[in-house]
Design an enzyme around this catalytic site. Structure first.
Site, PDB file in Angstrom:
ATOM      1  N   LYS B 217       0.863  -1.218   0.007  1.00 49.66           N
ATOM      2  CA  LYS B 217       0.004  -0.115  -0.050  1.00 49.66           C
ATOM      3  C   LYS B 217       0.983   1.245   0.084  1.00 49.66           C
ATOM      4  O   LYS B 217       1.982   1.331   0.796  1.00 49.66           O
ATOM      5  CB  LYS B 217      -0.771   0.044   1.253  1.00 49.66           C
ATOM      6  N   ASP B 245      -0.299   0.047  -4.381  1.00 49.16           N
ATOM      7  CA  ASP B 245      -1.629   0.305  -4.544  1.00 49.16           C
ATOM      8  C   ASP B 245      -1.900   1.692  -3.732  1.00 49.16           C
ATOM      9  O   ASP B 245      -1.668   1.783  -2.643  1.00 49.16           O
ATOM     10  CB  ASP B 245      -2.569  -0.947  -3.850  1.00 49.16           C
ATOM     11  N   GLU B 271      -1.898   0.424  -8.736  1.00 49.70           N
ATOM     12  CA  GLU B 271      -3.282   0.088  -8.465  1.00 49.70           C
ATOM     13  C   GLU B 271      -4.404   1.257  -7.794  1.00 49.70           C
ATOM     14  O   GLU B 271      -3.584   2.010  -7.062  1.00 49.70           O
ATOM     15  CB  GLU B 271      -3.390  -1.020  -7.601  1.00 49.70           C
ATOM     16  N   GLU B 300     -11.774  -2.252  -8.085  1.00 52.03           N
ATOM     17  CA  GLU B 300     -12.410  -2.915  -6.994  1.00 52.03           C
ATOM     18  C   GLU B 300     -13.662  -1.847  -6.800  1.00 52.03           C
ATOM     19  O   GLU B 300     -14.232  -2.340  -5.879  1.00 52.03           O
ATOM     20  CB  GLU B 300     -11.320  -3.070  -5.843  1.00 52.03           C
ATOM     21  N   ASP B 323     -13.996  -7.465  -9.220  1.00 52.38           N
ATOM     22  CA  ASP B 323     -14.608  -7.455  -7.795  1.00 52.38           C
ATOM     23  C   ASP B 323     -15.997  -8.245  -7.777  1.00 52.38           C
ATOM     24  O   ASP B 323     -16.728  -8.240  -8.471  1.00 52.38           O
ATOM     25  CB  ASP B 323     -14.844  -6.193  -7.185  1.00 52.38           C
ATOM     26  N   HIS B 350      -9.647  -8.466  -7.532  1.00 51.92           N
ATOM     27  CA  HIS B 350      -9.466  -7.871  -6.258  1.00 51.92           C
ATOM     28  C   HIS B 350     -10.145  -9.066  -5.284  1.00 51.92           C
ATOM     29  O   HIS B 350     -11.150  -9.516  -5.478  1.00 51.92           O
ATOM     30  CB  HIS B 350     -10.318  -6.581  -5.983  1.00 51.92           C
TER      31      HIS B 350
END
Lengths: 435, 435
Positions: B217, B245, B271, B300, B323, B350
């Site tokens: 992240k 992400d 992402e 997602e 998703d 996701h």
């Protein structure tokens, strides 16, 4: 002044009993309002609403209640001293953001709350909302906008520069609107399901009232649409405007084939030809229609400023149809007005429903006086439904909206109407559902 | 077999108590499921869920109840003989459609209901969902898709032709997946808030478990991100994949500037660099990153097939992250798989949350066996959270998902977990909130 309470009301009007409001996608709407009352320790109230068409209005009311901690207990001044920050505050509960972000039920709820706060602010200043905004300095107006996700198309600095250029002409434009009103178009002549004779009769009435632009619902039967366009042209002639509205029923290739058959009737725009999410689809249609005199219009279902940004920056729409309650209220609509001005696209708000005409008259006044400074090819939708329920209903004279004068944002519904149409326990619904 | 009852449960797991699952946009998620049980007159049940992160899960449950008349009282066969028509049926209540269309709370609710119906169907056929779908003829699979708004990018005829080309290889690919499993990547090494030493330790653990792809992240502090990327590269070397992400925190220009600083660490993808609604923004970033070895990924929060269509047809994404519950369940995901195959974009679902790993393993199996026939650059997200609550939890061996074997769609939660985590009156919440 502190906000001490947030009340919601599920109000539904039984419009599906007539064919008023029916189109190719929405055969039986019951025009509804998820209605908010903010109470304060100063006695003043802020009223706001979001428009839906019936079932699910309860869901929007429940979503509004989820936003209660964002508002109740706060001082109005906390919000008004940084209205852009207020928008971010309302939309940034990370758990609720997951349900969108900034789209669908949560965003409809956001609109109602934000509009109620603006109503409260305008009342506290003793001004109609449009006047509150046009009296702002360029700096103050720019500070009302959350520019998140917009800066590749419009920066705060560009917006400021634009507003400064427009500022000197504001007093003159305001005086002009107060004198002449804002031009409207009518959607009441051509709901799907109206017989041909009724269309003719309504066209003649609307002509008599001074309308110069007329919208027809299309998309159920091509043969019918061609005939109905011909009828309207026979009645209104070729100097006035005809618009057509498909309410999202087509795929992109089908839209193009269908609209081509209507081009001989020279519609000014084709509205909602396909999914409101399809930026590239609208762009393809707009390109294919180039030079035809007909342009693509959309907006009443466009979920937020990010989608409007793309429609505008790519040139996918020739007309930008903001909605007062689909996006996040006044703040997000100011962002959209600023982008439309930058990209030179006229804003022709979506109205009708319940309360939408009352709302968007303010937004169009702001657009003309403070933002775009232009009236060319701008028309505000007008539908003659449900205005009697409002404390300050819109006033049309010679097919022009007269600017509202009372303090606030004009969406307050009479207590008696709220009592009658509260669903399912208001007097009207109790007698209908209980009978 | 007739569906006789639809029950909803608001299940919330207190994941915000740890920092697991925290990212730049979502600091304190309580992973939650709006959970559906369909009862039938044959005794069989269908279970389905939608994933949220806490507040508002009740709203999604209420939205599911609004869909009740679309389902209860209907025979399962009415739906399964025309699954594309079933999707249209569920999403076409015109009054509820107004609240979207096909986005936000109503669409999350739609996903739960549609997934529950597919679960019921698969159980009634005695097959895991992936097997039910891969055993379909190309004609049967195409009939599961509602092509509305897609035909400018993919027609049913093109989809059929593609599936026919892929059909001969299905048995071999199925045998291979059963033998080898489907490759996974791990997100567990790099949640925001983990100290550097924990990242190192988790990387080593994951390497030991056989992972070859690791997600971090990013987006809160550039300096931290550079250091964290360096740490991960130091641990995993340069032969394995690093992904980053940002969970939508950047505007487009900011995304590009930030990602450029991370390019020395050669992320496979970046992402959610910006708003999931910003097709043209993603396209601009993807173009700007061309040749860098890093591509744009999102999905997602992509609301429906219409937005995926544009991301794919314009080349805005290099990885398509479907998703299982954000879009309208299995049907809409089949549409997206077909479009991704046409445009040659790898699908990397996701997962994480609660139940998402259990769901998407089926979709990736369908993608490989029946639709794309490719594994190159395909990785299925894996997060080691909350699997213990499922009757058939995912099984990972050597960082590969083993194909589920029990009939259904794998999202059934144990009755004891449902009892404990029902909000706010389950045993866990009663003791926490009452204490």
């Amino acid at each position: 002044m502190r906000i001490t309470e947030l009340q919601t009301l599920d109000l539904r009007f039984p419009t599906s009993l007539s064919l008023d409001g029916s189109d190719a996608m929405n055969p039986d709407p019951d025009y509804s309002a998820a209605y908010v009352v903010l109470k304060t320790d100063a006695g003043l109230e802020g009223h706001g609403l979001t428009f839906t068409i019936g079932r699910g209005n309860d869901l929007v009311c429940a979503a509004i209640q989820l936003l209660r901690p964002q508002v109740v207990g706060h001082a109005l001044a906390e919000f008004t001293e940084d209205m852009g920050g207020f928008y971010r505050h309302i939309t940034s509960d990370s758990q609720l953001r997951w349900l969108g972000p900034e789209k669908g039920v949560m965003h409809l709820a956001t609109a109602a709350v934000i509009n109620a706060v603006w109503d409260l602010w305008a009342r506290s200043q003793g001004k109609p909302l449009w006047k509150l905004v046009v009296d702002m300095t360029p700096e103050e107006l720019v500070r009302c906008v959350d520019f998140r996700y917009l800066t590749d198309a419009l920066t705060p600095e560009e917006a400021l520069e634009h507003l400064r250029r427009m500022a000197p002409g504001k007093p003159e434009r305001e005086a002009q609107l107060l004198r002449e009103g804002y031009p409207a178009y009518t959607t009441s002549v051509g709901w799907l399901g109206y017989p041909d004779e009724k269309i003719r009769r309504l066209c003649r009435q609307a002509l008599h009232q001074g309308f110069t632009a007329f919208k027809l619902k299309v998309g159920r039967s091509l043969e019918d649409d061609v005939r109905r366009c011909r009828i309207v042209r026979e009645e209104i002639g070729w100097e006035r405007h005809l618009m057509v509205d498909a309410n999202q029923v087509w795929d992109v290739p089908q839209a193009l084939a269908w609209v081509r058959q209507l081009l001989p009737y020279r519609p000014l725009w084709v509205e909602e030809p396909t999914s409101p999410d399809d930026i590239l689809g609208h762009l393809a249609l707009q390109k294919a229609l180039q030079g035809s005199g007909t342009q693509v219009a959309t907006g009443e279902h466009v979920q937020n400023r990010v989608v409007f940004k793309q429609l505008l920056q790519s040139g996918a729409i020739g007309f930008c149809q903001i909605d007062a309650t689909r996006v996040g209220g006044v703040n997000e609509n100011l962002a959209i007005l600023l982008m439309a001005a930058k990209f030179g696209v006229p804003v022709c708000p979506h109205a009708g429903g319940v309360g939408l005409c009352e709302y968007v008259q303010h937004l169009s006044a702001i657009d003309y006086i403070a933002v775009s400074g232009a009236l060319e090819n701008r028309y505000l939708e007008y539908v003659d439904h449900l205005h009697e329920h409002f404390v300050e209903p819109v006033v049309l004279q010679q097919a022009r909206y007269r600017l509202p004068q009372r303090p606030g944002y004009s969406a307050e519904i009479w207590p008696a109407s709220r009592q009658a149409y509260r669903y399912p326990d208001g007097d009207y619904w109790k007698s209908r559902l209980g009978g």
